[in-house]
Every structure is written in C-alpha cells, then in structure tokens.
Design a protein around this motif. Structure first.
Motif, PDB file in Angstrom:
ATOM      1  N   ALA A 213       0.808  -1.369   0.025  1.00 46.72           N
ATOM      2  CA  ALA A 213       0.022   0.099   0.162  1.00 46.72           C
ATOM      3  C   ALA A 213       0.938   1.320  -0.021  1.00 46.72           C
ATOM      4  CB  ALA A 213      -0.900  -0.058   1.224  1.00 46.72           C
ATOM      5  N   GLY A 214       2.211   1.137  -0.220  1.00 45.73           N
ATOM      6  CA  GLY A 214       3.176   2.324  -0.261  1.00 45.73           C
ATOM      7  C   GLY A 214       3.824   2.673   1.433  1.00 45.73           C
ATOM      8  N   PHE A 215       3.403   2.149   2.252  1.00 48.61           N
ATOM      9  CA  PHE A 215       4.008   2.844   3.539  1.00 48.61           C
ATOM     10  C   PHE A 215       4.566   1.641   4.398  1.00 48.61           C
ATOM     11  CE2 PHE A 215      -0.455   1.491   4.435  1.00 48.61           C
ATOM     12  CZ  PHE A 215      -0.093   1.050   5.967  1.00 48.61           C
ATOM     13  N   GLU A 216       5.414   1.901   5.396  1.00 49.96           N
ATOM     14  CA  GLU A 216       5.887   1.177   6.370  1.00 49.96           C
ATOM     15  C   GLU A 216       5.400   1.273   7.586  1.00 49.96           C
ATOM     16  OE1 GLU A 216       8.914  -2.017   7.005  1.00 49.96           O
ATOM     17  OE2 GLU A 216       8.621  -0.748   5.187  1.00 49.96           O
ATOM     18  N   PRO A 217       4.655   0.293   8.171  1.00 51.14           N
ATOM     19  CA  PRO A 217       3.866   0.298   9.434  1.00 51.14           C
ATOM     20  C   PRO A 217       4.639   0.781  10.545  1.00 51.14           C
ATOM     21  CG  PRO A 217       4.093  -1.828   8.888  1.00 51.14           C
ATOM     22  CD  PRO A 217       4.797  -1.152   7.867  1.00 51.14           C
ATOM     23  N   ARG A 218       4.085   1.811  11.373  1.00 52.65           N
ATOM     24  CA  ARG A 218       4.746   2.274  12.405  1.00 52.65           C
ATOM     25  C   ARG A 218       4.167   1.312  13.532  1.00 52.65           C
ATOM     26  NH1 ARG A 218       3.396   6.535  15.990  1.00 52.65           N
ATOM     27  NH2 ARG A 218       1.748   7.336  14.722  1.00 52.65           N
ATOM     28  N   ILE A 219       5.258   0.467  14.155  1.00 54.19           N
ATOM     29  CA  ILE A 219       4.779  -0.441  15.262  1.00 54.19           C
ATOM     30  C   ILE A 219       4.923   0.255  16.573  1.00 54.19           C
ATOM     31  CG2 ILE A 219       4.780  -2.634  16.284  1.00 54.19           C
ATOM     32  CD1 ILE A 219       5.928  -3.468  13.392  1.00 54.19           C
ATOM     33  N   SER A 220       3.853   0.356  17.247  1.00 54.31           N
ATOM     34  CA  SER A 220       3.951   1.201  18.488  1.00 54.31           C
ATOM     35  C   SER A 220       4.218   0.142  19.599  1.00 54.31           C
ATOM     36  CB  SER A 220       2.795   1.963  18.755  1.00 54.31           C
ATOM     37  OG  SER A 220       1.572   1.536  18.751  1.00 54.31           O
ATOM     38  N   GLN A 221       3.558  -1.051  19.467  1.00 53.72           N
ATOM     39  CA  GLN A 221       3.318  -2.143  20.725  1.00 53.72           C
ATOM     40  C   GLN A 221       3.274  -3.506  19.832  1.00 53.72           C
ATOM     41  OE1 GLN A 221       2.862  -1.731  23.823  1.00 53.72           O
ATOM     42  NE2 GLN A 221       2.730   0.687  23.825  1.00 53.72           N
ATOM     43  N   GLU A 222       4.224  -4.513  20.567  1.00 54.35           N
ATOM     44  CA  GLU A 222       4.377  -5.737  20.141  1.00 54.35           C
ATOM     45  C   GLU A 222       3.802  -6.613  21.335  1.00 54.35           C
ATOM     46  OE1 GLU A 222       8.236  -6.610  18.733  1.00 54.35           O
ATOM     47  OE2 GLU A 222       7.598  -6.410  16.603  1.00 54.35           O
ATOM     48  N   VAL A 223       2.901  -7.662  20.797  1.00 47.36           N
ATOM     49  CA  VAL A 223       2.271  -8.393  22.060  1.00 47.36           C
ATOM     50  C   VAL A 223       2.620  -9.807  21.520  1.00 47.36           C
ATOM     51  CG1 VAL A 223       0.556  -6.713  22.486  1.00 47.36           C
ATOM     52  CG2 VAL A 223      -0.050  -8.576  20.727  1.00 47.36           C
ATOM     53  N   HIS A 224       2.079 -10.784  22.364  1.00 48.22           N
ATOM     54  CA  HIS A 224       2.270 -12.228  22.283  1.00 48.22           C
ATOM     55  C   HIS A 224       1.056 -13.061  21.924  1.00 48.22           C
ATOM     56  CE1 HIS A 224       6.607 -12.209  23.174  1.00 48.22           C
ATOM     57  NE2 HIS A 224       6.324 -11.643  24.298  1.00 48.22           N
ATOM     58  N   GLU A 225      -0.013 -12.353  22.374  1.00 50.97           N
ATOM     59  CA  GLU A 225      -1.406 -12.863  21.767  1.00 50.97           C
ATOM     60  C   GLU A 225      -2.154 -11.863  21.087  1.00 50.97           C
ATOM     61  OE1 GLU A 225      -2.436 -15.468  22.911  1.00 50.97           O
ATOM     62  OE2 GLU A 225      -1.027 -16.489  24.063  1.00 50.97           O
ATOM     63  N   LEU A 226      -3.060 -12.440  20.161  1.00 47.30           N
ATOM     64  CA  LEU A 226      -3.972 -11.438  19.499  1.00 47.30           C
ATOM     65  C   LEU A 226      -5.033 -10.881  20.397  1.00 47.30           C
ATOM     66  CD1 LEU A 226      -4.489 -13.927  16.424  1.00 47.30           C
ATOM     67  CD2 LEU A 226      -3.308 -12.023  16.227  1.00 47.30           C
ATOM     68  N   GLN A 227      -5.669 -11.610  21.262  1.00 46.81           N
ATOM     69  CA  GLN A 227      -6.314 -11.006  22.116  1.00 46.81           C
ATOM     70  C   GLN A 227      -5.965  -9.906  22.866  1.00 46.81           C
ATOM     71  OE1 GLN A 227      -5.233 -14.147  22.070  1.00 46.81           O
ATOM     72  NE2 GLN A 227      -7.043 -15.822  22.595  1.00 46.81           N
ATOM     73  N   THR A 228      -4.564  -9.729  23.250  1.00 47.85           N
ATOM     74  CA  THR A 228      -4.012  -8.621  23.740  1.00 47.85           C
ATOM     75  C   THR A 228      -4.054  -7.491  22.645  1.00 47.85           C
ATOM     76  OG1 THR A 228      -2.431 -10.182  25.041  1.00 47.85           O
ATOM     77  CG2 THR A 228      -2.107  -7.767  25.008  1.00 47.85           C
ATOM     78  N   SER A 229      -3.826  -7.738  21.431  1.00 46.20           N
ATOM     79  CA  SER A 229      -4.010  -6.682  20.666  1.00 46.20           C
ATOM     80  C   SER A 229      -5.223  -5.927  20.660  1.00 46.20           C
ATOM     81  CB  SER A 229      -3.711  -7.278  19.125  1.00 46.20           C
ATOM     82  OG  SER A 229      -2.365  -7.846  19.005  1.00 46.20           O
ATOM     83  N   VAL A 230      -6.510  -6.782  20.654  1.00 46.78           N
ATOM     84  CA  VAL A 230      -7.733  -6.150  20.686  1.00 46.78           C
ATOM     85  C   VAL A 230      -7.817  -5.435  22.038  1.00 46.78           C
ATOM     86  CG1 VAL A 230     -10.098  -6.655  20.876  1.00 46.78           C
ATOM     87  CG2 VAL A 230      -8.350  -7.997  19.263  1.00 46.78           C
ATOM     88  N   SER A 231      -7.182  -5.809  23.164  1.00 45.42           N
ATOM     89  CA  SER A 231      -7.500  -5.066  24.382  1.00 45.42           C
ATOM     90  C   SER A 231      -6.469  -3.792  24.341  1.00 45.42           C
ATOM     91  CB  SER A 231      -6.897  -6.030  25.601  1.00 45.42           C
ATOM     92  OG  SER A 231      -7.565  -7.049  25.874  1.00 45.42           O
ATOM     93  N   LEU A 232      -5.594  -4.008  23.580  1.00 44.60           N
ATOM     94  CA  LEU A 232      -4.696  -2.556  23.486  1.00 44.60           C
ATOM     95  C   LEU A 232      -5.443  -1.702  22.378  1.00 44.60           C
ATOM     96  CD1 LEU A 232      -0.970  -3.744  23.588  1.00 44.60           C
ATOM     97  CD2 LEU A 232      -2.672  -2.971  25.615  1.00 44.60           C
ATOM     98  N   VAL A 233      -6.089  -2.196  21.472  1.00 41.23           N
ATOM     99  CA  VAL A 233      -6.959  -0.996  20.592  1.00 41.23           C
ATOM    100  C   VAL A 233      -8.038  -0.344  21.380  1.00 41.23           C
ATOM    101  CG1 VAL A 233      -8.531  -1.051  18.670  1.00 41.23           C
ATOM    102  CG2 VAL A 233      -6.466  -2.455  18.407  1.00 41.23           C
ATOM    103  N   ALA A 234      -8.606  -1.234  22.270  1.00 41.88           N
ATOM    104  CA  ALA A 234      -9.736  -0.734  23.005  1.00 41.88           C
ATOM    105  C   ALA A 234      -9.069   0.464  24.018  1.00 41.88           C
ATOM    106  CB  ALA A 234     -10.470  -1.976  23.775  1.00 41.88           C
TER     107      ALA A 234
END
Length: 304
Positions: A213-234
């Motif tokens: 899509a023409g950009f490098e994603p800016r990763i602010s947080q790395e997690v070990h579980e997908l569920q944790t990703s959703v919690s941090l989005v919330a």
C-alpha cells in the motif's frame, strides 16, 4: 504352560464334568483329560478330585481357578487395549495451536474429538507458529494448528481455514464511521502487532500488506497474543490488522471494519511430521478435515 491350558482348566472347573467341558471346547474328552493331567504335572499339585461319579476342585484348584480368571481377563483387556490403540481409540495425542485457532477451528474440533475418542489422553499446548514448527520437528507435538506460510520440508501441511483480514479500531476513531477501509488510510496509524517470534508468516504478511500500500507500518506495541492486541486497541493504543474470526472476541470499545484492498487471506493449517504414523493422528486429521469443511472448503494436501 500356554493360555489354552487355562481355558481348558476353566471349562472343566466350571462344568465339573470332562465330557461337558470337552463338548463346550469342541474337542474330544481324552485329549482334554490328558491336557489337564499335563497341567497338574507342570504345576506339581492336583487340581481336581476325580471319582467315577463326580469331579471336584481341590483347594489348590480353587486358588488356581481364581488366578486363571484374573489372567484370562487381563489378557482379554490387553487384546482390547492393543486393538483400540491400533485404531487410535486409546493413547495420547499432543496438539499445538495458535491463538487464532481458538476463534475458528478449536471450538468445533476439540469437543467433537473428545466425544468420538473419549479414552485418548488429549493434551493441548498453545504455541506460536514458529515454536510449533520446532516442536513438530522434534516430535514434541504430534499435530499443530498454525498459520501459513511455513517452510519445513519435514512436515506436511493442510489448509483448514482461510480468514480475511479486518481492521480493529477504537470505537471513537475517525475511520470507525466507514464500512470499508483502504489500507493506505492506515499509513499514519500506530500499529499493534504480535511479535515475529509468535509467527513469522503472520507478522511478515502484515508488513507486506502495508508495503504494497506504499508505507512502512509504525509499530507502537508488540504483543504475544491476538487477544491482547484487541485489548490494547480498546485502550486507544493503536489499531491492528487481524483475522476476521477475531470478531468473535467482543471487547467493549472496539469496532471491526473490512478492507477494500484485495489482500490474501490468512491461512490456518494443520501440520504434522512426515514420520508420524500414529492412528490417533490420522483420526484427528480426518476429523479436522470434516470440521474444516463445515467452515470453508479446505485446500488439498500439500508439502512445503
């Protein structure tokens, strides 16, 4: 002494009559009498009192009968156990799975397997794709449920689920007002992602989606579980590109939006070592294929 000698002895002990015991065993009486005499000679004690009118067990015979019952029962149980093990109905099965499998395959597959094979000791281990591959190569796992792509020539893979990506957003995010989102619109966002160690293919796949899509994603947080990703989005920590089945995880404060772009789906596969010959594994694979067919049409077997 052979097992047949115990069956001869039990028949005589239960009938207390050599002719009836011989008929029951479908043999002539003289050979049966001779076999019992040979048994007594081998043991060194009389097992029966014999008269012209009746046959009775001696004290030693009564004790021997009790033990003979135990031995023949144990042999029968051993035969059944061997047959069940050969058919994959008995034994132990160790299955690895990724977090995403808890939203598509696992809730359907595991209850069905336990119902069909209640006497197999089923052990589940949640591991990232990379760790599963290593465990399968070392034969510490018998089956893995993981994310493709994976390169491992010693393993077989079979796709069981294809999952389209969605964007997880905080509910008050400006893009939440749209029904579909272009990946390019995510260029300014902070990304929450699982670590590469959890799954190289999944991690690199998201990176490549953004790069196309023409950009490098800016990763602010790395997690070990997908569920944790959703919690941090919330929590407003960023956005996340996630498999669509994650929407089963209904966390307050998060909305999911489809992606406009044509993006290859995330592929979940079952994997097993090519050296694995266990009937339990074959049964698990057969059931996994059946469950996969109820979710989506699985791909044919292939090796990488």
């Amino acid at each position: 002494m052979e097992l047949r000698h115990l069956h001869y002895f039990i028949a005589v002990a239960e009938e207390l009559h050599f002719s009836r015991a011989a008929n029951r065993l479908n043999m002539a009486q003289p050979p049966l009498s001779q076999q019992i005499q040979n048994l007594e000679t081998e043991i060194g004690v009389p097992l029966f009192y014999r008269t012209k009118r009746q046959v009775e067990l001696t004290g030693a015979g009564k004790v021997f009968l009790e033990k003979a019952y135990q031995i023949t029962a144990d042999v029968e149980k051993a035969c059944v156990a061997a047959q069940n093990t050969h058919q994959g109905k008995l034994g132990r099965l160790i299955v690895g799975f990724t977090g995403i499998a808890t939203f598509n395959m696992l809730p359907r597959l595991i209850p069905a397997y336990r119902a069909m094979y209640p006497f197999v000791e089923l052990t589940l281990r949640q591991l990232g794709t990379t760790d599963q591959v290593q465990a399968l190569l070392k034969e510490e796992l018998q089956v893995g449920i993981l994310c493709l792509p994976v390169v491992a020539s010693e393993l077989n893979f079979e796709i069981v689920c294809r999952d389209s990506f969605v964007v997880a957003l905080p509910k008050d995010h400006p893009l939440a007002a749209e029904s579909h989102i272009d990946v390019q619109q995510l260029a300014p966002e902070s990304f929450i992602m699982t670590t590469r160690k959890v799954g190289e293919g999944y991690h690199d796949g998201i990176i490549n989606i953004c790069r196309r899509a023409g950009f490098e994603p800016r990763i602010s947080q790395e997690v070990h579980e997908l569920q944790t990703s959703v919690s941090l989005v919330a929590a407003g920590m960023g956005i996340a590109l996630l498999p669509g089945s994650i929407q089963e995880l209904n966390i307050k404060g998060v909305v999911y939006r489809r992606i406009k772009n044509a993006i290859p789906p995330l592929e979940t596969a079952i994997a097993w070592n090519k050296n694995q010959k266990s009937p339990s594994v074959e049964n698990f694979l057969a059931l996994a294929r059946s469950v996969a067919a109820s979710i989506a049409t699985p791909e044919s077997l292939y090796s990488l």
